[in-house]
Design a protein around this motif. Structure first.
Motif, PDB file in Angstrom:
ATOM      1  N   THR A 233       0.834  -1.213   0.000  1.00  0.00           N
ATOM      2  CA  THR A 233       0.000   0.000   0.000  1.00  0.00           C
ATOM      3  C   THR A 233       0.861   1.253   0.000  1.00  0.00           C
ATOM      4  OG1 THR A 233      -1.722  -1.182   1.224  1.00  0.00           O
ATOM      5  CG2 THR A 233      -1.839   1.219   1.207  1.00  0.00           C
ATOM      6  N   LEU A 234       1.913   1.267   0.815  1.00  0.00           N
ATOM      7  CA  LEU A 234       2.805   2.421   0.875  1.00  0.00           C
ATOM      8  C   LEU A 234       3.477   2.668  -0.474  1.00  0.00           C
ATOM      9  CD1 LEU A 234       4.267   4.616   2.524  1.00  0.00           C
ATOM     10  CD2 LEU A 234       5.971   2.888   3.151  1.00  0.00           C
ATOM     11  N   GLN A 235       3.906   1.591  -1.128  1.00  0.00           N
ATOM     12  CA  GLN A 235       4.570   1.739  -2.425  1.00  0.00           C
ATOM     13  C   GLN A 235       3.618   2.340  -3.455  1.00  0.00           C
ATOM     14  OE1 GLN A 235       4.115  -0.108  -5.530  1.00  0.00           O
ATOM     15  NE2 GLN A 235       5.757   1.140  -6.431  1.00  0.00           N
ATOM     16  N   ARG A 236       2.377   1.906  -3.450  1.00  0.00           N
ATOM     17  CA  ARG A 236       1.402   2.433  -4.405  1.00  0.00           C
ATOM     18  C   ARG A 236       1.079   3.900  -4.110  1.00  0.00           C
ATOM     19  NH1 ARG A 236      -3.071  -2.160  -5.984  1.00  0.00           N
ATOM     20  NH2 ARG A 236      -1.650  -3.938  -6.147  1.00  0.00           N
ATOM     21  N   LEU A 237       0.898   4.214  -2.856  1.00  0.00           N
ATOM     22  CA  LEU A 237       0.595   5.597  -2.483  1.00  0.00           C
ATOM     23  C   LEU A 237       1.733   6.526  -2.868  1.00  0.00           C
ATOM     24  CD1 LEU A 237      -0.975   5.047   1.061  1.00  0.00           C
ATOM     25  CD2 LEU A 237      -2.182   5.804  -0.987  1.00  0.00           C
ATOM     26  N   SER A 238       2.961   6.083  -2.632  1.00  0.00           N
ATOM     27  CA  SER A 238       4.126   6.911  -2.930  1.00  0.00           C
ATOM     28  C   SER A 238       4.344   7.058  -4.427  1.00  0.00           C
ATOM     29  CB  SER A 238       5.369   6.304  -2.271  1.00  0.00           C
ATOM     30  OG  SER A 238       6.533   7.028  -2.617  1.00  0.00           O
ATOM     31  N   SER A 239       4.310   5.959  -5.176  1.00  0.00           N
ATOM     32  CA  SER A 239       4.593   6.013  -6.608  1.00  0.00           C
ATOM     33  C   SER A 239       3.548   6.802  -7.379  1.00  0.00           C
ATOM     34  CB  SER A 239       4.694   4.584  -7.175  1.00  0.00           C
ATOM     35  OG  SER A 239       3.456   3.900  -7.037  1.00  0.00           O
ATOM     36  N   ARG A 240       2.315   6.835  -6.887  1.00  0.00           N
ATOM     37  CA  ARG A 240       1.237   7.563  -7.568  1.00  0.00           C
ATOM     38  C   ARG A 240       1.065   8.982  -7.041  1.00  0.00           C
ATOM     39  NH1 ARG A 240      -3.292   2.636  -7.498  1.00  0.00           N
ATOM     40  NH2 ARG A 240      -1.961   1.094  -8.530  1.00  0.00           N
ATOM     41  N   GLY A 241       1.896   9.383  -6.095  1.00  0.00           N
ATOM     42  CA  GLY A 241       1.809  10.735  -5.557  1.00  0.00           C
ATOM     43  C   GLY A 241       0.530  11.013  -4.791  1.00  0.00           C
ATOM     44  N   LEU A 242      -0.039   9.985  -4.175  1.00  0.00           N
ATOM     45  CA  LEU A 242      -1.312  10.142  -3.475  1.00  0.00           C
ATOM     46  C   LEU A 242      -1.138  10.611  -2.037  1.00  0.00           C
ATOM     47  CD1 LEU A 242      -3.152   6.906  -4.696  1.00  0.00           C
ATOM     48  CD2 LEU A 242      -3.292   9.220  -5.637  1.00  0.00           C
ATOM     49  N   VAL A 243       0.077  10.544  -1.515  1.00  0.00           N
ATOM     50  CA  VAL A 243       0.285  10.873  -0.117  1.00  0.00           C
ATOM     51  C   VAL A 243       1.602  11.620   0.037  1.00  0.00           C
ATOM     52  CG1 VAL A 243       1.483   8.712   0.443  1.00  0.00           C
ATOM     53  CG2 VAL A 243       0.212   9.899   2.222  1.00  0.00           C
ATOM     54  N   HIS A 244       1.601  12.596   0.947  1.00  0.00           N
ATOM     55  CA  HIS A 244       2.811  13.371   1.236  1.00  0.00           C
ATOM     56  C   HIS A 244       3.473  12.942   2.546  1.00  0.00           C
ATOM     57  CE1 HIS A 244       0.123  16.035  -1.212  1.00  0.00           C
ATOM     58  NE2 HIS A 244       1.242  16.196  -1.891  1.00  0.00           N
ATOM     59  N   PHE A 245       2.646  12.493   3.485  1.00  0.00           N
ATOM     60  CA  PHE A 245       3.154  12.090   4.796  1.00  0.00           C
ATOM     61  C   PHE A 245       2.445  10.821   5.262  1.00  0.00           C
ATOM     62  CE2 PHE A 245       3.779  16.705   4.724  1.00  0.00           C
ATOM     63  CZ  PHE A 245       5.088  16.828   5.172  1.00  0.00           C
ATOM     64  N   VAL A 246       3.091  10.142   6.189  1.00  0.00           N
ATOM     65  CA  VAL A 246       2.475   9.068   6.958  1.00  0.00           C
ATOM     66  C   VAL A 246       2.541   9.474   8.421  1.00  0.00           C
ATOM     67  CG1 VAL A 246       2.635   6.660   7.699  1.00  0.00           C
ATOM     68  CG2 VAL A 246       3.089   7.257   5.316  1.00  0.00           C
TER      69      VAL A 246
END
Length: 337
Positions: free
Chosen positions: A119-132
């Motif tokens: 999930t983290l890899q998908r969020l990061s690669s698609r630019g969907l999230v800036h922070f955790v």
């Protein structure tokens, strides 16, 4: 000035001109409010509509940049993808959005760790999230491994502190090195001392726990030299207030900050807490022209006139996006292209 030729002329006599507010924490979730019928998660379409309406309301009250902490409140991590994907479709209109993946727990078992990594890899690669943002304690066994996973994904890391051993807190902060810390408004002296030594902003939501008698933690951290940032603490299920003007008022009345400290915490400090300090939070060359015109003669009236929306005109990147004042564009006045 050559640069001002053809600019829009706005009469602000008798008003306060200031940077747009930055909200360092709006919480978005699919979870229904306690007692709500039917007792089941919201539809993703409803979450999109509710979030868009929330951001419009925030803009009407002077918030021009906001961090949205989002979660599906499900038993797996993969469910959060749809929430953050839908928020990303809103983009930066009506306000600049910073998306944070809120985690109430760390992955422990092998299956959960694999789910989290994917999930983290998908969020990061698609630019969907800036922070955790994580909620952890000093004695959590897998904190270091988790931090490494987040840093390798090139995503910022935030800490939500809900309490624990104050003695072990400095070591936890040195290991995590969070970009910001969210904490309750009531702290022990040891907690306040540890947070004040951390180089990142400490975010308080003075309207989140109104049942508490004071918000003395704000004053403690400020006196110890820490950087204070404010958020409205919005949570549809627990604290449905989104006005940063109200947050400033509560920080002054309950947190014992000066008006100047509270406004600083709600603008430039909050901007650095959400990662946009280089582009927002102050009125200066090189930053976005996110400007508020408040219909009050003195900024010290913000906390005194408790609960009133003083926003008259809102400019985003130099463009008028809201006009609640009596000011009107004259037919002879050119509008900048």
């Amino acid at each position: 000035m050559k640069e001002a030729r053809g600019a829009l002329d706005i009469d602000v006599h008798g008003s306060v001109v200031m940077p747009g507010f930055v909200d360092a924490g709006l919480r978005i979730t699919l979870q229904s409010a306690p007692g709500e019928r039917p007792a089941k998660p919201k539809r993703i379409g409803r979450l999109f509509e509710d979030s868009l309406e929330l951001l419009r309301s925030c803009m009407h009250h002077g918030t021009l940049s906001a961090e949205l902490k989002a979660t599906a409140a499900a038993s797996d991590f993969h469910s959060d993808l749809s929430v953050l994907r839908r928020l990303a479709k809103i983009g930066n209109n009506p306000v600049a959005m910073i998306r944070t993946w809120e985690l109430a727990r760390l992955p422990t078992s092998g299956e959960h760790i694999a789910d989290f990594k994917d999930t983290l890899q998908r969020l990061s690669s698609r630019g969907l999230v800036h922070f955790v943002e994580i909620t952890t304690t000093p004695d959590a066994a897998n904190t270091d491994d988790f931090v490494d996973m987040v840093r390798q994904a090139d995503v910022g890391l935030k800490l939500a502190w809900t309490g624990g051993s104050p003695e072990a807190l400095p070591d936890l902060l040195s290991r995590i090195k969070p970009d910001s810390i969210s904490c309750p408004s009531t702290l022990t002296a040891a907690e306040a001392a540890a947070f004040s030594q951390c180089p990142c902003p400490v975010v308080f939501s003075p309207g989140y726990h109104l049942e508490q008698p004071t918000c003395i933690g704000l004053r403690q951290v400020a006196d110890a030299g820490g950087a204070i940032a404010l958020s409205s603490g919005y949570d549809a299920n627990q604290a449905p207030g989104f006005s940063m003007q109200m947050a400033v008022s509560l920080a002054v009345m309950r947190g014992q900050l000066t008006v100047e400290e509270a406004i600083t915490a709600a603008t430039v400090n909050a901007a650095y807490a959400v990662g946009c300090g280089e582009t927002a939070g102050t009125l200066e060359v090189g930053k976005r022209a996110d400007i508020l015109v408040l219909t009050i003669p003195d900024y010290r009236e913000i906390p005194r006139q408790f609960g009133i929306n003083h926003v008259g005109i809102v400019l985003r990147s130099g463009e008028v996006v809201l006009n609640r004042s009596r000011w009107k564009i004259g037919s002879h006045e050119p509008i900048a292209s």
